[in-house]
Design a protein around this motif. Sequence first.
Motif, PDB file in Angstrom:
ATOM      1  N   PRO A  65       0.807  -1.223   0.000  1.00 35.69           N
ATOM      2  CA  PRO A  65       0.000   0.000   0.000  1.00 35.69           C
ATOM      3  C   PRO A  65       0.839   1.271   0.000  1.00 35.69           C
ATOM      4  O   PRO A  65       1.934   1.325   0.578  1.00 35.69           O
ATOM      5  N   ALA A  66       0.310   2.291  -0.626  1.00 36.19           N
ATOM      6  CA  ALA A  66       0.886   3.629  -0.521  1.00 36.19           C
ATOM      7  C   ALA A  66       0.682   4.145   0.893  1.00 36.19           C
ATOM      8  O   ALA A  66      -0.168   3.653   1.645  1.00 36.19           O
ATOM      9  N   ALA A  67       1.445   5.137   1.250  1.00 30.89           N
ATOM     10  CA  ALA A  67       1.338   5.705   2.599  1.00 30.89           C
ATOM     11  C   ALA A  67       0.040   6.473   2.802  1.00 30.89           C
ATOM     12  O   ALA A  67      -0.505   6.505   3.909  1.00 30.89           O
ATOM     13  N   ALA A  68      -0.460   7.095   1.736  1.00 29.44           N
ATOM     14  CA  ALA A  68      -1.666   7.927   1.835  1.00 29.44           C
ATOM     15  C   ALA A  68      -2.821   7.264   1.099  1.00 29.44           C
ATOM     16  O   ALA A  68      -2.628   6.498   0.149  1.00 29.44           O
ATOM     17  N   THR A  69      -4.024   7.574   1.505  1.00 32.99           N
ATOM     18  CA  THR A  69      -5.210   7.034   0.860  1.00 32.99           C
ATOM     19  C   THR A  69      -5.422   7.685  -0.508  1.00 32.99           C
ATOM     20  O   THR A  69      -4.858   8.734  -0.815  1.00 32.99           O
ATOM     21  N   GLY A  70      -6.251   7.037  -1.317  1.00 32.21           N
ATOM     22  CA  GLY A  70      -6.590   7.585  -2.626  1.00 32.21           C
ATOM     23  C   GLY A  70      -5.460   7.565  -3.624  1.00 32.21           C
ATOM     24  O   GLY A  70      -5.419   8.370  -4.559  1.00 32.21           O
ATOM     25  N   ALA A  71      -4.541   6.620  -3.462  1.00 31.16           N
ATOM     26  CA  ALA A  71      -3.352   6.562  -4.313  1.00 31.16           C
ATOM     27  C   ALA A  71      -3.657   5.874  -5.640  1.00 31.16           C
ATOM     28  O   ALA A  71      -4.496   4.966  -5.703  1.00 31.16           O
ATOM     29  N   PRO A  72      -2.965   6.271  -6.710  1.00 26.57           N
ATOM     30  CA  PRO A  72      -3.035   5.481  -7.944  1.00 26.57           C
ATOM     31  C   PRO A  72      -2.470   4.090  -7.692  1.00 26.57           C
ATOM     32  O   PRO A  72      -1.639   3.896  -6.795  1.00 26.57           O
ATOM     33  N   GLY A 101       4.270   7.393  -4.434  1.00 29.00           N
ATOM     34  CA  GLY A 101       2.898   7.656  -4.015  1.00 29.00           C
ATOM     35  C   GLY A 101       1.863   6.673  -4.514  1.00 29.00           C
ATOM     36  O   GLY A 101       0.658   6.917  -4.391  1.00 29.00           O
ATOM     37  N   ALA A 102       2.295   5.528  -5.070  1.00 27.12           N
ATOM     38  CA  ALA A 102       1.365   4.541  -5.623  1.00 27.12           C
ATOM     39  C   ALA A 102       1.255   3.315  -4.729  1.00 27.12           C
ATOM     40  O   ALA A 102       2.218   2.924  -4.061  1.00 27.12           O
ATOM     41  N   THR A 103       0.082   2.697  -4.734  1.00 28.72           N
ATOM     42  CA  THR A 103      -0.089   1.349  -4.213  1.00 28.72           C
ATOM     43  C   THR A 103       0.315   0.375  -5.311  1.00 28.72           C
ATOM     44  O   THR A 103       0.007   0.586  -6.483  1.00 28.72           O
ATOM     45  N   VAL A 104       1.018  -0.693  -4.945  1.00 32.35           N
ATOM     46  CA  VAL A 104       1.518  -1.677  -5.908  1.00 32.35           C
ATOM     47  C   VAL A 104       0.815  -3.009  -5.687  1.00 32.35           C
ATOM     48  O   VAL A 104       0.692  -3.470  -4.547  1.00 32.35           O
ATOM     49  N   VAL A 105       0.372  -3.628  -6.786  1.00 34.51           N
ATOM     50  CA  VAL A 105      -0.267  -4.943  -6.721  1.00 34.51           C
ATOM     51  C   VAL A 105       0.431  -5.876  -7.707  1.00 34.51           C
ATOM     52  O   VAL A 105       0.593  -5.544  -8.888  1.00 34.51           O
ATOM     53  N   LEU A 106       0.832  -7.041  -7.207  1.00 32.13           N
ATOM     54  CA  LEU A 106       1.507  -8.056  -8.024  1.00 32.13           C
ATOM     55  C   LEU A 106       0.659  -9.320  -8.027  1.00 32.13           C
ATOM     56  O   LEU A 106       0.580 -10.019  -7.018  1.00 32.13           O
ATOM     57  N   ASN A 139      -5.345   1.605   0.554  1.00 28.77           N
ATOM     58  CA  ASN A 139      -5.013   2.993   0.207  1.00 28.77           C
ATOM     59  C   ASN A 139      -5.028   3.282  -1.288  1.00 28.77           C
ATOM     60  O   ASN A 139      -4.575   4.345  -1.713  1.00 28.77           O
ATOM     61  N   GLY A 140      -5.544   2.359  -2.085  1.00 32.35           N
ATOM     62  CA  GLY A 140      -5.601   2.574  -3.523  1.00 32.35           C
ATOM     63  C   GLY A 140      -6.939   3.137  -3.965  1.00 32.35           C
ATOM     64  O   GLY A 140      -7.977   2.867  -3.358  1.00 32.35           O
ATOM     65  N   ASP A 141      -6.897   3.909  -5.034  1.00 30.93           N
ATOM     66  CA  ASP A 141      -8.110   4.453  -5.633  1.00 30.93           C
ATOM     67  C   ASP A 141      -8.542   3.528  -6.769  1.00 30.93           C
ATOM     68  O   ASP A 141      -7.825   3.383  -7.760  1.00 30.93           O
TER      69      ASP A 141
END
Length: 287
Positions: A65-72, A101-106, A139-141
């Motif tokens: 997850p990104a540190a902040a909510t609403g992240a790309p 600033g992004a959330t990463v999904v693998l 935290n991803g949008d």
Amino acid sequence: MGYDNLNKDEIEALNVQYLPSRTVSNMADYKENAGIRSARAREEGLGHIDVVYGSSSLQTVDIFPAAATGAPVFIFIHGGYWRGWDKALYSEIAPVFNNAGATVVLPNYDLCPAVTIPDIVDQMRQALKWIYENISDYNGDPDLLFLSGHSAGGHLTGMMMATDWAEQYGMPANLLKGASPLSGLFDIMPHRYTDLQDDIHLTKEEALANSPQNLELHCACPVICAVGGGESGSFLRQSQDFTEKCRKAELSCEYMALRTDNHFDITNRLHDPDDPLVLAILRQMGL
């Protein structure tokens, strides 16, 4: 190119063109080094590992997850010619995209020959649907999904671009806000004749129905179509042809032939925050 009645030499030429093991002598070193860096990233990070999105043991995702909510959200699909490799090799990209600033999904998926390529395509559709419905918990949008993948993962990226999300899944038609297939396989017909066929058991009908080069693109997002400048003529042509297809569909598509990169140099770039490919993807994401 026609593929009927290929002789032994012509089949071997296809193998040389499409199987990196024939031309990259230190392929195992890339895999080993990526694995070491990725293990370190998992140890140091705050990832959620093997989150279930489907019914089989390999239908899982790793989420950083990104540190902040609403992240790309940057979704990266691993390669391995539909029969090998694993998402765990790419945890190394998470710190770069998290820091931006992004959330990463693998995502992972079941592998041939236990399943077919159409099965894998369906699993990736399930994965994207799950991500859209659940990524806000990390935290991803969900309205900012950016999809990438390498080699077979590039093929799967193309297939997601050709999916009619509204008609088939009742989801937003513009589910993808950006795509970046790397060294993608957009016409998979040649692999009915390479050594991969022993594992993928690809029929002519499946190859036609699962080649993004042949299909209507249902996305309206910007695209980065990247390939190693030192890859085979067939890999270069596939990315060039798909770039042309995207542009004919009136998509903004940037073609990147990266220096003298081989098939594994290109993904080796993704753990470097200052690499031109990484910077191009981040620009696509607005970061």
